[in-house]
Motif scaffolding. Structure first.
Motif, PDB file in Angstrom:
ATOM      1  N   GLY A 207     -62.612  -6.600  17.410  1.00 41.14           N
ATOM      2  CA  GLY A 207     -63.110  -7.909  17.009  1.00 41.14           C
ATOM      3  C   GLY A 207     -62.630  -9.049  17.877  1.00 41.14           C
ATOM      4  N   ARG A 208     -61.300  -9.211  18.013  1.00 39.96           N
ATOM      5  CA  ARG A 208     -60.793 -10.331  18.791  1.00 39.96           C
ATOM      6  C   ARG A 208     -59.404 -10.010  19.322  1.00 39.96           C
ATOM      7  NH1 ARG A 208     -58.601 -15.212  14.910  1.00 39.96           N
ATOM      8  NH2 ARG A 208     -56.898 -14.058  13.930  1.00 39.96           N
ATOM      9  N   ALA A 209     -58.964 -10.817  20.286  1.00 47.25           N
ATOM     10  CA  ALA A 209     -57.628 -10.656  20.875  1.00 47.25           C
ATOM     11  C   ALA A 209     -57.112 -12.019  21.309  1.00 47.25           C
ATOM     12  CB  ALA A 209     -57.691  -9.708  22.069  1.00 47.25           C
ATOM     13  N   PRO A 210     -55.778 -12.205  21.320  1.00 44.32           N
ATOM     14  CA  PRO A 210     -55.213 -13.509  21.686  1.00 44.32           C
ATOM     15  C   PRO A 210     -55.392 -13.818  23.172  1.00 44.32           C
ATOM     16  CG  PRO A 210     -53.469 -11.886  21.406  1.00 44.32           C
ATOM     17  CD  PRO A 210     -54.736 -11.220  20.955  1.00 44.32           C
ATOM     18  N   ILE A 211     -55.632 -15.067  23.465  1.00 42.89           N
ATOM     19  CA  ILE A 211     -55.775 -15.513  24.847  1.00 42.89           C
ATOM     20  C   ILE A 211     -54.413 -15.987  25.344  1.00 42.89           C
ATOM     21  CG2 ILE A 211     -56.860 -17.205  26.366  1.00 42.89           C
ATOM     22  CD1 ILE A 211     -59.271 -17.164  24.470  1.00 42.89           C
ATOM     23  N   ASN A 223     -46.597  -6.615  27.778  1.00 40.64           N
ATOM     24  CA  ASN A 223     -45.446  -7.518  27.762  1.00 40.64           C
ATOM     25  C   ASN A 223     -45.815  -8.951  27.369  1.00 40.64           C
ATOM     26  OD1 ASN A 223     -44.058  -5.293  28.743  1.00 40.64           O
ATOM     27  ND2 ASN A 223     -44.136  -5.971  30.871  1.00 40.64           N
ATOM     28  N   PHE A 224     -47.119  -9.246  27.338  1.00 37.40           N
ATOM     29  CA  PHE A 224     -47.572 -10.608  27.081  1.00 37.40           C
ATOM     30  C   PHE A 224     -48.115 -10.787  25.664  1.00 37.40           C
ATOM     31  CE2 PHE A 224     -47.490 -10.196  31.636  1.00 37.40           C
ATOM     32  CZ  PHE A 224     -47.158 -11.450  32.115  1.00 37.40           C
ATOM     33  N   ILE A 225     -47.965  -9.780  24.805  1.00 42.42           N
ATOM     34  CA  ILE A 225     -48.415  -9.935  23.423  1.00 42.42           C
ATOM     35  C   ILE A 225     -47.617 -11.063  22.766  1.00 42.42           C
ATOM     36  CG2 ILE A 225     -48.528  -8.821  21.153  1.00 42.42           C
ATOM     37  CD1 ILE A 225     -48.920  -6.163  22.576  1.00 42.42           C
ATOM     38  N   PRO A 226     -48.296 -12.053  22.169  1.00 44.27           N
ATOM     39  CA  PRO A 226     -47.571 -13.195  21.575  1.00 44.27           C
ATOM     40  C   PRO A 226     -46.612 -12.765  20.478  1.00 44.27           C
ATOM     41  CG  PRO A 226     -49.918 -13.664  21.759  1.00 44.27           C
ATOM     42  CD  PRO A 226     -49.749 -12.212  22.084  1.00 44.27           C
ATOM     43  N   LYS A 227     -45.481 -13.443  20.408  1.00 40.41           N
ATOM     44  CA  LYS A 227     -44.488 -13.146  19.373  1.00 40.41           C
ATOM     45  C   LYS A 227     -44.973 -13.596  17.994  1.00 40.41           C
ATOM     46  CE  LYS A 227     -41.489 -11.654  22.422  1.00 40.41           C
ATOM     47  NZ  LYS A 227     -41.219 -10.203  22.539  1.00 40.41           N
ATOM     48  N   ASP A 228     -45.678 -14.719  17.965  1.00 40.32           N
ATOM     49  CA  ASP A 228     -46.146 -15.262  16.695  1.00 40.32           C
ATOM     50  C   ASP A 228     -47.677 -15.275  16.686  1.00 40.32           C
ATOM     51  OD1 ASP A 228     -46.639 -16.548  14.339  1.00 40.32           O
ATOM     52  OD2 ASP A 228     -45.801 -18.487  14.961  1.00 40.32           O
ATOM     53  N   LEU A 229     -48.263 -14.249  16.078  1.00 40.08           N
ATOM     54  CA  LEU A 229     -49.716 -14.144  16.038  1.00 40.08           C
ATOM     55  C   LEU A 229     -50.340 -15.085  15.012  1.00 40.08           C
ATOM     56  CD1 LEU A 229     -49.890 -10.266  16.338  1.00 40.08           C
ATOM     57  CD2 LEU A 229     -50.627 -11.905  18.073  1.00 40.08           C
ATOM     58  N   ASP A 230     -49.515 -15.726  14.202  1.00 34.75           N
ATOM     59  CA  ASP A 230     -50.008 -16.693  13.210  1.00 34.75           C
ATOM     60  C   ASP A 230     -49.917 -18.125  13.701  1.00 34.75           C
ATOM     61  OD1 ASP A 230     -50.567 -14.699  11.282  1.00 34.75           O
ATOM     62  OD2 ASP A 230     -48.432 -14.634  10.725  1.00 34.75           O
ATOM     63  N   ASP A 231     -49.507 -18.304  14.952  1.00 33.93           N
ATOM     64  CA  ASP A 231     -49.400 -19.649  15.525  1.00 33.93           C
ATOM     65  C   ASP A 231     -50.778 -20.328  15.483  1.00 33.93           C
ATOM     66  OD1 ASP A 231     -49.112 -21.922  17.043  1.00 33.93           O
ATOM     67  OD2 ASP A 231     -48.172 -20.914  18.758  1.00 33.93           O
ATOM     68  N   ASN A 233     -51.884 -22.741  17.022  1.00 35.76           N
ATOM     69  CA  ASN A 233     -52.318 -23.194  18.339  1.00 35.76           C
ATOM     70  C   ASN A 233     -52.783 -22.050  19.239  1.00 35.76           C
ATOM     71  OD1 ASN A 233     -51.672 -25.973  17.892  1.00 35.76           O
ATOM     72  ND2 ASN A 233     -49.496 -25.434  18.118  1.00 35.76           N
ATOM     73  N   LEU A 234     -52.659 -20.818  18.760  1.00 37.68           N
ATOM     74  CA  LEU A 234     -53.043 -19.655  19.552  1.00 37.68           C
ATOM     75  C   LEU A 234     -54.564 -19.538  19.595  1.00 37.68           C
ATOM     76  CD1 LEU A 234     -51.871 -17.195  21.080  1.00 37.68           C
ATOM     77  CD2 LEU A 234     -51.979 -15.930  18.925  1.00 37.68           C
ATOM     78  N   ALA A 235     -55.111 -19.414  20.790  1.00 38.87           N
ATOM     79  CA  ALA A 235     -56.556 -19.243  20.955  1.00 38.87           C
ATOM     80  C   ALA A 235     -56.903 -17.751  20.954  1.00 38.87           C
ATOM     81  CB  ALA A 235     -57.018 -19.893  22.246  1.00 38.87           C
ATOM     82  N   TRP A 236     -58.136 -17.446  20.527  1.00 39.23           N
ATOM     83  CA  TRP A 236     -58.575 -16.051  20.427  1.00 39.23           C
ATOM     84  C   TRP A 236     -59.907 -15.864  21.156  1.00 39.23           C
ATOM     85  CZ3 TRP A 236     -55.710 -12.301  17.803  1.00 39.23           C
ATOM     86  CH2 TRP A 236     -54.598 -12.785  17.093  1.00 39.23           C
ATOM     87  N   GLY A 237     -60.038 -14.697  21.791  1.00 39.73           N
ATOM     88  CA  GLY A 237     -61.296 -14.338  22.436  1.00 39.73           C
ATOM     89  C   GLY A 237     -61.979 -13.223  21.677  1.00 39.73           C
ATOM     90  N   GLU A 238     -63.316 -13.227  21.679  1.00 39.48           N
ATOM     91  CA  GLU A 238     -64.087 -12.245  20.923  1.00 39.48           C
ATOM     92  C   GLU A 238     -64.425 -11.037  21.794  1.00 39.48           C
ATOM     93  OE1 GLU A 238     -64.741 -12.564  17.655  1.00 39.48           O
ATOM     94  OE2 GLU A 238     -63.546 -14.407  17.734  1.00 39.48           O
TER      95      GLU A 238
END
Length: 378
Positions: A207-211, A223-231, A233-238
């Motif tokens: 469905g989606r992944a963090p940008i 190694n670049f997976i965000p620590k806080d996926l609930d941030d 301000n985090l943008a997401w790509g479809e």
């Protein structure tokens, strides 16, 4: 041809560095490398000792005047890079997927053939030692006439790997482009490459992944997976590609009178319970290969039971002395490609013809048109 062959690399990530090492080991000279980001390509070129570094592909072709170009970028960039290379008269070594659609792949294969350009298509896990061993045993009749093949894999990939080319169809993403290409190449290397018919089902479970900024190497993207996926301000790509597929195929084989049935099952995001594997069944026996690309131990069933068969000494001795199965396979294909360009006799290796066939089959599978509506049956 006895003179030194010059190679220009497109791509600065895992594949670009791997291609450079493979061509050097085969006796060619890497004269240049091209990437998207100036400081990245300059760092890679300096570290690998490559004379030319730049971001302009056509300028690099003009400056370096290579005999061979090696395409190690995501699939969405391949079309323009291959066309420019063909126009410059360079032979082309291209990683999978060949392109993003079947019609583009067919046109590129035609252009190369008409110009007399040699091509290599690096769906190259067919060169793992265990696959070469299975190919020999089956050709010698160890399982009788082949009847069916089973390819099963579950990767349990991290769902929050940063959004990038692997999530986008236009960039060559999807599990068909980046997993099925290898397993199909393995099966056709062993049985023959006349694919008669296919049917398939695909599904996007992601469905989606963090940008995230700063990802330049596919091998280190975890190694670049965000620590806080609930941030907030985090943008997401479809995502617009498949992360799971099931494919059925019928393959005409010179080793069997009737078409061989093949099943390819892959779940990119789900965990495995038992080993991934490839199994070749015949009318008198079977060969089981452990691992998603069949690169583990080989077991033979001769009608009485399973037994592990050790790798023959000559196949073991021919394994390139480099770490990693991916790298070993690139080394073998680059070696065969250079031998062919030099005019030596070589066994068949995957070319743009194979890549064009694969891309057209992927188009068919992605259309998901194999379903028959039985909902009204009583």
């Amino acid at each position: 041809m006895t003179r030194e062959l010059k190679v220009l690399i497109a791509g600065t990530g895992f594949a670009g560095e791997g291609h450079a090492a493979a061509f050097r080991a085969a006796g060619a000279t890497v004269v240049g490398i091209v990437g998207r980001t100036p400081h990245v390509v300059e760092e890679v070129a300096a570290r690998l000792g490559i004379p030319h570094a730049g971001t302009d592909w056509e300028k690099a072709l003009e400056v370096c005047r290579p005999d061979i170009v090696s395409i190690a970028t995501p699939g969405g960039a391949h079309d323009a890079q291959i066309r420019a290379a063909i126009a410059a008269g360079a032979h082309v070594f291209c990683d999978k997927p060949m392109t993003t659609t079947g019609p583009i792949a067919v046109e590129l294969e035609r252009l190369a053939r008409e110009r007399g350009i040699k091509t290599a298509y690096a769906a190259s896990f067919r060169y793992t030692p265990s696959i070469l061993h299975a190919q020999r045993l089956i050709a010698e009749g160890a399982i009788g006439a082949p009847t069916e093949v089973e390819c099963i894999s579950h990767f349990n990939l991290e769902r929050n790997i940063p959004f990038g080319w692997s999530h986008r169809a236009a960039d060559g993403g999807g599990r068909l482009n980046n997993n099925f290409t290898h397993t199909l190449s393995i099966v056709t290397a062993v049985l023959g490459d006349r694919i008669l018919s296919v049917a398939g089902d695909v599904r996007d479970d992601l469905g989606r992944a963090p940008i995230v900024e700063g990802v330049h190497n596919f091998a280190t993207r975890r190694n670049f997976i965000p620590k806080d996926l609930d941030d907030p301000n985090l943008a997401w790509g479809e995502s617009d590609v498949e992360w799971s597929y099931t494919v059925l195929a019928r393959i005409q084989s010179p080793l069997a009178e009737r078409p061989v049935s093949a099943m390819f099952r892959h779940g990119g995001l789900v965990p495995r319970f038992q080993d991934d594997h490839i199994v070749f069944y015949g009318d008198t026996g079977a060969i089981y290969l452990k691992g998603h690309y069949g690169s583990g131990a080989l077991h033979l069933h001769d009608g009485t039971g399973w037994r592990e068969v050790p790798l023959p000494d000559d196949i073991a001795a021919a394994i390139p002395d480099v770490a990693g199965e991916t790298e070993q396979c690139w080394h073998i294909l680059a070696r065969e490609f250079l031998r062919d360009i030099r005019g030596e006799e070589v066994p068949p290796y995957p070319t743009f013809r194979d890549g064009a066939v694969h891309q057209q089959i992927i188009d068919v599978i992605r259309r998901n048109e194999a379903w028959v509506d039985v909902s009204a049956l009583g």
